[in-house]
Design a protein around this motif. Structure first.
Motif, short mmCIF file in Angstrom:
data_model
loop_
_atom_site.label_atom_id
_atom_site.label_comp_id
_atom_site.label_asym_id
_atom_site.label_seq_id
_atom_site.Cartn_x
_atom_site.Cartn_y
_atom_site.Cartn_z
N ILE A 48 -0.54 79.01 50.46
CA ILE A 48 0.25 79.85 50.15
C ILE A 48 0.62 79.18 48.08
O ILE A 48 0.17 78.00 48.14
CB ILE A 48 1.69 79.30 51.06
CG1 ILE A 48 1.49 79.48 52.23
CG2 ILE A 48 3.05 79.62 50.27
CD1 ILE A 48 2.83 78.78 52.66
N GLU A 49 0.48 80.28 47.68
CA GLU A 49 0.60 79.73 46.20
C GLU A 49 2.09 79.25 45.48
O GLU A 49 3.11 79.47 46.32
CB GLU A 49 -0.01 81.18 45.74
CG GLU A 49 0.21 80.51 43.71
CD GLU A 49 0.28 82.42 43.39
OE1 GLU A 49 0.68 82.46 42.21
OE2 GLU A 49 -0.76 83.59 44.22
N GLY A 50 1.58 77.42 45.55
CA GLY A 50 2.34 77.45 44.46
C GLY A 50 3.38 76.31 45.90
O GLY A 50 4.11 75.58 45.32
N GLY A 51 2.45 76.22 46.80
CA GLY A 51 3.48 74.96 48.12
C GLY A 51 2.08 74.10 47.81
O GLY A 51 1.21 73.67 47.89
N ALA A 52 2.66 72.68 48.54
CA ALA A 52 2.63 71.63 47.91
C ALA A 52 1.59 71.39 49.42
O ALA A 52 1.37 71.99 50.66
CB ALA A 52 3.71 70.35 48.40
N HIS A 53 0.22 70.90 49.12
CA HIS A 53 -0.89 70.48 50.40
C HIS A 53 -1.12 69.02 50.10
O HIS A 53 -1.62 68.36 48.72
CB HIS A 53 -1.94 71.73 49.68
CG HIS A 53 -1.79 73.44 50.04
ND1 HIS A 53 -1.25 73.60 49.68
CD2 HIS A 53 -1.83 73.24 50.87
CE1 HIS A 53 -0.83 75.15 49.93
NE2 HIS A 53 -0.73 74.97 51.51
N PRO A 54 -1.41 68.43 50.89
CA PRO A 54 -1.91 67.31 51.50
C PRO A 54 -3.01 67.31 50.72
O PRO A 54 -4.20 67.86 50.61
CB PRO A 54 -2.24 66.75 52.45
CG PRO A 54 -1.99 68.30 53.09
CD PRO A 54 -1.69 68.90 52.19
N ASN A 55 -3.57 65.62 51.39
CA ASN A 55 -5.23 65.42 50.33
C ASN A 55 -6.00 65.98 52.06
O ASN A 55 -5.44 66.72 52.16
CB ASN A 55 -5.40 63.82 50.57
CG ASN A 55 -5.17 63.39 52.11
OD1 ASN A 55 -5.17 63.28 53.30
ND2 ASN A 55 -4.70 61.89 51.97
N GLN A 56 -7.34 66.11 51.45
CA GLN A 56 -7.94 67.07 52.81
C GLN A 56 -8.45 66.56 53.48
O GLN A 56 -8.12 66.92 54.58
CB GLN A 56 -9.45 66.80 51.71
CG GLN A 56 -9.70 67.25 50.76
CD GLN A 56 -11.18 67.52 49.68
OE1 GLN A 56 -12.47 66.56 50.27
NE2 GLN A 56 -11.50 68.26 49.23
N ILE A 57 -8.61 65.35 54.30
CA ILE A 57 -8.42 64.49 55.66
C ILE A 57 -6.71 65.29 55.94
O ILE A 57 -6.80 65.63 57.41
CB ILE A 57 -8.29 63.50 55.53
CG1 ILE A 57 -9.52 62.58 55.12
CG2 ILE A 57 -7.85 62.51 56.52
CD1 ILE A 57 -9.54 61.01 54.69
N MET A 58 -5.81 64.99 55.38
CA MET A 58 -4.58 65.35 56.16
C MET A 58 -4.85 66.54 56.26
O MET A 58 -3.76 67.75 57.46
CB MET A 58 -2.98 64.64 55.28
CG MET A 58 -1.66 64.91 55.57
SD MET A 58 -0.54 64.15 55.52
CE MET A 58 -0.50 62.96 56.48
N ASP A 59 -5.44 67.79 55.17
CA ASP A 59 -5.11 68.60 55.68
C ASP A 59 -5.88 69.51 56.84
O ASP A 59 -5.65 70.20 57.29
CB ASP A 59 -5.83 69.39 54.71
CG ASP A 59 -5.71 70.94 54.32
OD1 ASP A 59 -4.92 71.87 54.74
OD2 ASP A 59 -7.23 71.61 54.49
#
Length: 176
Positions: A48-59
């Motif tokens: 989702i463009e502009g959405g906040a995302h976590p680090n790779q592990i949490m992702d």
């Protein structure tokens, strides 16, 4: 008249009830009226463009929790562009103050025991899960789970919390 009342077990029970209610996950969802959810059999992940995302592990943990729940709903994850549904998420983590109180001694009429209160900061995390129809490019389902994301050091606890909240969030998918 000097009566000592032992009400601490009652106070402790009420405090635990309040604390458990305070940390309970809150989920909400909404969907596009008139959508035929029976036509969705496959999905693919999108950003989702502009959405906040976590680090790779949490992702990876979030995707694993959602994948597991969508599989129970009969949806199959696809990596090609022919998926029936696009799925994306974003997160937000805020901090709140929490007061922890405890007391010692008995409670007496006209007197009291000793009590102490300490303050701590807790993280309150929300996850928004969106599903889009790739043909119409319209949002068809959205859900929010609050008190879901906790960037703590305990990975097992994080995954268990995510699994529980995604099960609760997707309980009513597909809508009836």
């Amino acid at each position: 008249m000097n009566r000592t009342f032992r009400i601490y077990p009652t106070i402790l029970g009420i405090a635990l009830l309040i604390c458990s209610a305070a940390i309970a996950q809150d989920v909400k969802y909404n969907f596009m009226p008139g959508t035929n959810f029976a036509k969705y059999h496959t999905y693919k992940w999108i950003s989702i463009e502009g959405g906040a995302h976590p680090n790779q592990i949490m992702d990876a943990e979030i995707r694993q929790a959602v994948d597991a729940q969508l599989a129970t709903k009969g949806l199959t994850k696809s990596s090609d562009n022919k998926a029936d549904l696009n799925v994306g998420y974003q997160i937000a983590v805020d901090q709140e103050k929490q007061w922890n109180a405890y007391g010692m001694g008995g409670v007496r009429w006209g007197g009291g025991g000793m009590a102490t209160a300490t303050q701590s900061t807790i993280n309150i995390g929300s996850l928004v899960l969106d599903m889009y129809d790739p043909d119409t490019k319209q949002l068809v389902w959205t859900g929010t789970a609050t008190k879901t994301i906790d960037p703590s050091n305990n990975q097992e606890k994080n995954q268990k919390n995510l699994d529980k909240s995604m099960e609760k969030l997707l309980k009513h998918y597909p809508p009836k």
